[in-house]
Design a protein around this motif. Structure first.
Motif, mmCIF file in Angstrom:
data_model
loop_
_atom_site.group_PDB
_atom_site.id
_atom_site.type_symbol
_atom_site.label_atom_id
_atom_site.label_comp_id
_atom_site.label_asym_id
_atom_site.label_seq_id
_atom_site.Cartn_x
_atom_site.Cartn_y
_atom_site.Cartn_z
ATOM 1 N N ILE A 158 2.295 11.391 -2.793
ATOM 2 C CA ILE A 158 3.431 11.737 -3.663
ATOM 3 C C ILE A 158 3.904 13.184 -3.472
ATOM 4 C CG2 ILE A 158 4.193 12.013 -6.058
ATOM 5 C CD1 ILE A 158 4.123 9.145 -5.305
ATOM 6 N N PRO A 159 3.025 14.194 -3.534
ATOM 7 C CA PRO A 159 3.511 15.582 -3.389
ATOM 8 C C PRO A 159 4.223 15.821 -2.055
ATOM 9 C CG PRO A 159 1.240 15.548 -4.177
ATOM 10 C CD PRO A 159 1.573 14.142 -3.786
ATOM 11 N N THR A 160 3.630 15.294 -0.979
ATOM 12 C CA THR A 160 4.248 15.475 0.334
ATOM 13 C C THR A 160 5.591 14.756 0.414
ATOM 14 O OG1 THR A 160 2.039 15.585 1.331
ATOM 15 C CG2 THR A 160 3.886 15.213 2.815
ATOM 16 N N ALA A 161 5.639 13.540 -0.140
ATOM 17 C CA ALA A 161 6.893 12.770 -0.132
ATOM 18 C C ALA A 161 7.990 13.518 -0.878
ATOM 19 C CB ALA A 161 6.666 11.395 -0.751
ATOM 20 N N LEU A 162 7.645 14.126 -1.996
ATOM 21 C CA LEU A 162 8.627 14.883 -2.776
ATOM 22 C C LEU A 162 9.200 16.043 -1.966
ATOM 23 C CD1 LEU A 162 6.900 14.987 -6.289
ATOM 24 C CD2 LEU A 162 9.146 14.002 -5.802
ATOM 25 N N LEU A 163 8.325 16.789 -1.309
ATOM 26 C CA LEU A 163 8.789 17.945 -0.540
ATOM 27 C C LEU A 163 9.632 17.518 0.663
ATOM 28 C CD1 LEU A 163 5.688 20.323 -0.604
ATOM 29 C CD2 LEU A 163 7.758 20.424 -1.976
ATOM 30 N N ILE A 164 9.267 16.414 1.278
ATOM 31 C CA ILE A 164 10.060 15.908 2.408
ATOM 32 C C ILE A 164 11.450 15.498 1.935
ATOM 33 C CG2 ILE A 164 10.257 13.992 4.048
ATOM 34 C CD1 ILE A 164 7.181 14.136 4.312
ATOM 35 N N LEU A 165 11.527 14.837 0.785
ATOM 36 C CA LEU A 165 12.837 14.448 0.237
ATOM 37 C C LEU A 165 13.659 15.675 -0.149
ATOM 38 C CD1 LEU A 165 11.852 11.367 -1.948
ATOM 39 C CD2 LEU A 165 13.455 11.360 -0.028
ATOM 40 N N PRO A 182 0.833 -1.209 0.000
ATOM 41 C CA PRO A 182 0.000 0.000 0.000
ATOM 42 C C PRO A 182 0.870 1.262 0.000
ATOM 43 C CG PRO A 182 -0.721 -1.558 1.688
ATOM 44 C CD PRO A 182 0.600 -2.063 1.167
ATOM 45 N N ALA A 183 0.317 2.336 -0.500
ATOM 46 C CA ALA A 183 1.063 3.600 -0.558
ATOM 47 C C ALA A 183 1.512 4.041 0.828
ATOM 48 C CB ALA A 183 0.205 4.686 -1.205
ATOM 49 N N LEU A 184 0.639 3.855 1.821
ATOM 50 C CA LEU A 184 0.988 4.274 3.177
ATOM 51 C C LEU A 184 2.191 3.491 3.710
ATOM 52 C CD1 LEU A 184 0.333 6.050 5.587
ATOM 53 C CD2 LEU A 184 -1.273 4.294 6.396
ATOM 54 N N TYR A 185 2.312 2.219 3.301
ATOM 55 C CA TYR A 185 3.456 1.413 3.727
ATOM 56 C C TYR A 185 4.747 2.047 3.223
ATOM 57 C CZ TYR A 185 6.898 -2.359 3.695
ATOM 58 O OH TYR A 185 8.040 -3.095 3.847
ATOM 59 N N TRP A 186 4.804 2.380 1.912
ATOM 60 C CA TRP A 186 6.007 2.968 1.336
ATOM 61 C C TRP A 186 6.292 4.338 1.961
ATOM 62 C CZ3 TRP A 186 8.676 -0.586 -0.628
ATOM 63 C CH2 TRP A 186 8.141 -1.571 -1.479
ATOM 64 N N TYR A 187 5.236 5.104 2.176
ATOM 65 C CA TYR A 187 5.407 6.447 2.745
ATOM 66 C C TYR A 187 5.993 6.374 4.161
ATOM 67 C CZ TYR A 187 4.224 11.157 4.341
ATOM 68 O OH TYR A 187 4.290 12.435 4.849
ATOM 69 N N ASN A 188 5.427 5.524 4.984
ATOM 70 C CA ASN A 188 5.924 5.371 6.353
ATOM 71 C C ASN A 188 7.360 4.837 6.377
ATOM 72 O OD1 ASN A 188 3.599 6.327 7.568
ATOM 73 N ND2 ASN A 188 2.676 4.307 7.794
ATOM 74 N N LYS A 189 7.647 3.920 5.464
ATOM 75 C CA LYS A 189 9.002 3.369 5.395
ATOM 76 C C LYS A 189 9.996 4.460 5.000
ATOM 77 C CE LYS A 189 11.799 -0.289 3.318
ATOM 78 N NZ LYS A 189 11.837 -1.465 2.439
ATOM 79 N N GLU A 213 4.418 2.242 -7.884
ATOM 80 C CA GLU A 213 3.225 1.437 -7.607
ATOM 81 C C GLU A 213 1.970 2.278 -7.389
ATOM 82 O OE1 GLU A 213 3.823 -1.387 -4.500
ATOM 83 O OE2 GLU A 213 5.604 -2.274 -5.414
ATOM 84 N N HIS A 214 2.158 3.554 -7.021
ATOM 85 C CA HIS A 214 1.001 4.404 -6.689
ATOM 86 C C HIS A 214 1.218 5.800 -7.249
ATOM 87 C CE1 HIS A 214 -0.265 1.216 -3.884
ATOM 88 N NE2 HIS A 214 1.008 1.189 -3.493
ATOM 89 N N ARG A 215 1.313 5.876 -8.568
ATOM 90 C CA ARG A 215 1.701 7.128 -9.221
ATOM 91 C C ARG A 215 0.752 8.279 -8.881
ATOM 92 N NH1 ARG A 215 5.067 9.202 -12.669
ATOM 93 N NH2 ARG A 215 4.426 10.785 -14.171
ATOM 94 N N ASN A 216 -0.515 8.001 -8.667
ATOM 95 C CA ASN A 216 -1.488 9.060 -8.392
ATOM 96 C C ASN A 216 -1.831 9.179 -6.912
ATOM 97 O OD1 ASN A 216 -1.794 9.734 -11.180
ATOM 98 N ND2 ASN A 216 -3.082 7.920 -11.447
ATOM 99 N N SER A 217 -0.988 8.618 -6.071
ATOM 100 C CA SER A 217 -1.249 8.668 -4.636
ATOM 101 C C SER A 217 -1.148 10.102 -4.112
ATOM 102 C CB SER A 217 -0.243 7.790 -3.890
ATOM 103 O OG SER A 217 -0.309 8.038 -2.492
ATOM 104 N N PRO A 218 -2.039 10.473 -3.187
ATOM 105 C CA PRO A 218 -1.949 11.813 -2.565
ATOM 106 C C PRO A 218 -0.709 11.972 -1.689
ATOM 107 C CG PRO A 218 -3.647 10.478 -1.502
ATOM 108 C CD PRO A 218 -3.219 9.724 -2.724
ATOM 109 N N THR A 274 12.932 3.911 -1.768
ATOM 110 C CA THR A 274 11.565 3.666 -1.305
ATOM 111 C C THR A 274 10.585 4.607 -1.984
ATOM 112 O OG1 THR A 274 12.378 2.888 0.845
ATOM 113 C CG2 THR A 274 10.081 3.569 0.737
ATOM 114 N N TYR A 275 10.995 5.858 -2.180
ATOM 115 C CA TYR A 275 10.127 6.782 -2.926
ATOM 116 C C TYR A 275 9.874 6.261 -4.336
ATOM 117 C CZ TYR A 275 8.494 10.503 -5.837
ATOM 118 O OH TYR A 275 7.759 11.209 -6.754
ATOM 119 N N THR A 276 10.911 5.704 -4.946
ATOM 120 C CA THR A 276 10.748 5.145 -6.295
ATOM 121 C C THR A 276 9.683 4.049 -6.291
ATOM 122 O OG1 THR A 276 13.053 5.620 -6.860
ATOM 123 C CG2 THR A 276 11.926 3.965 -8.192
ATOM 124 N N SER A 277 9.668 3.219 -5.251
ATOM 125 C CA SER A 277 8.648 2.180 -5.134
ATOM 126 C C SER A 277 7.262 2.796 -4.962
ATOM 127 C CB SER A 277 8.959 1.254 -3.953
ATOM 128 O OG SER A 277 10.179 0.564 -4.154
#
Length: 217
Positions: free
Chosen positions: A71-78, A34-41, A64-69, A57-60
């Motif tokens: 994604i934008p937050t993950a990008l800014l955190i990285l 799930p997207a939340l799994y990758w995000y938390n990891k 797997e979840h290109r349109n996940s909500p 992990t972001y790549t995963s």
């Protein structure tokens, strides 16, 4: 000797089998999550300052979840994580990805500000990165035109002032260099740029360049 050779060959074979088994096991566990799994990891890896793993992990997550909500937050955190580590090229990579995919986001002025900041912070060698300097000035002018009411405008103005100081300093150094080499006309061109700048060059503190680096500047 033959027995030793056989033993070494057997040991090597066992190691190879173990390695492939471990990789296979890891591969089986780390996909279709799930997207939340990758995000938390990813968040956990950033917390442990393991940015290489967080990038993977972001790549995963993205794959797997290109349109996940997320994604934008993950990008800014990285972006912020890589900027904290002074890895500005990687920060810019994620910023470009954000701009490409989420140009209509309500946070786009913040992202554009971060890109200006990343460029400025990545400006290490004042006499080598002139193109980066010019690109950043262009980005600042674009920001000022598009986001006049942005809360980040004072920060952009501060960077803008420091960028123009750096540019005036570079133009002055180039002018002096041409003068020393007897290229008077070229020297005048760059001296004119200094005089046309709103920055008072006399007030700019000369950058302290280590002796070993000054040989190549």
């Amino acid at each position: 000797m033959v027995k030793n050779l056989r033993f070494k060959s057997l040991l090597l074979a066992i190691c190879v089998v173990f390695t492939f088994s471990a990789c296979s096991s890891k591969s089986e566990q780390e996909y279709n999550k799930p997207a939340l799994y990758w995000y938390n990891k990813m968040m956990k890896q950033i917390g442990m300052n393991d940015l290489d793993e967080a990038d993977d992990t972001y790549t995963s997550l993205e794959s797997e979840h290109r349109n996940s909500p997320y994604i934008p937050t993950a990008l800014l955190i990285l972006v912020n994580a890589h900027m904290d580590e002074e890895e500005y090229a990687l920060a810019n990579f994620y910023l470009d990805e954000y701009v490409k995919r989420f140009s209509l986001s309500k946070d786009i002025d913040y992202v554009r500000y971060l890109k200006i900041k990343a460029n400025f912070m990545g400006f290490k060698n004042q006499y080598r990165n002139q193109q980066l300097l010019d690109d950043t000035i262009t980005q600042i002018e674009d920001f000022k035109n598009k986001y006049k009411n942005s809360p980040y405008m004072p920060l952009v103005d501060t960077i803008n002032a420091r960028i123009y100081m750096a540019k005036a300093s570079i133009d002055k150094e180039i002018s002096d260099l041409y003068e020393r080499r007897g290229k008077t006309e070229a020297s005048k061109i760059y001296q004119q740029k200094v005089e046309e700048s709103w920055v008072d060059h006399a007030e700019i503190e000369k950058v302290d360049v280590p002796f070993y680096r000054s040989l190549f500047e």
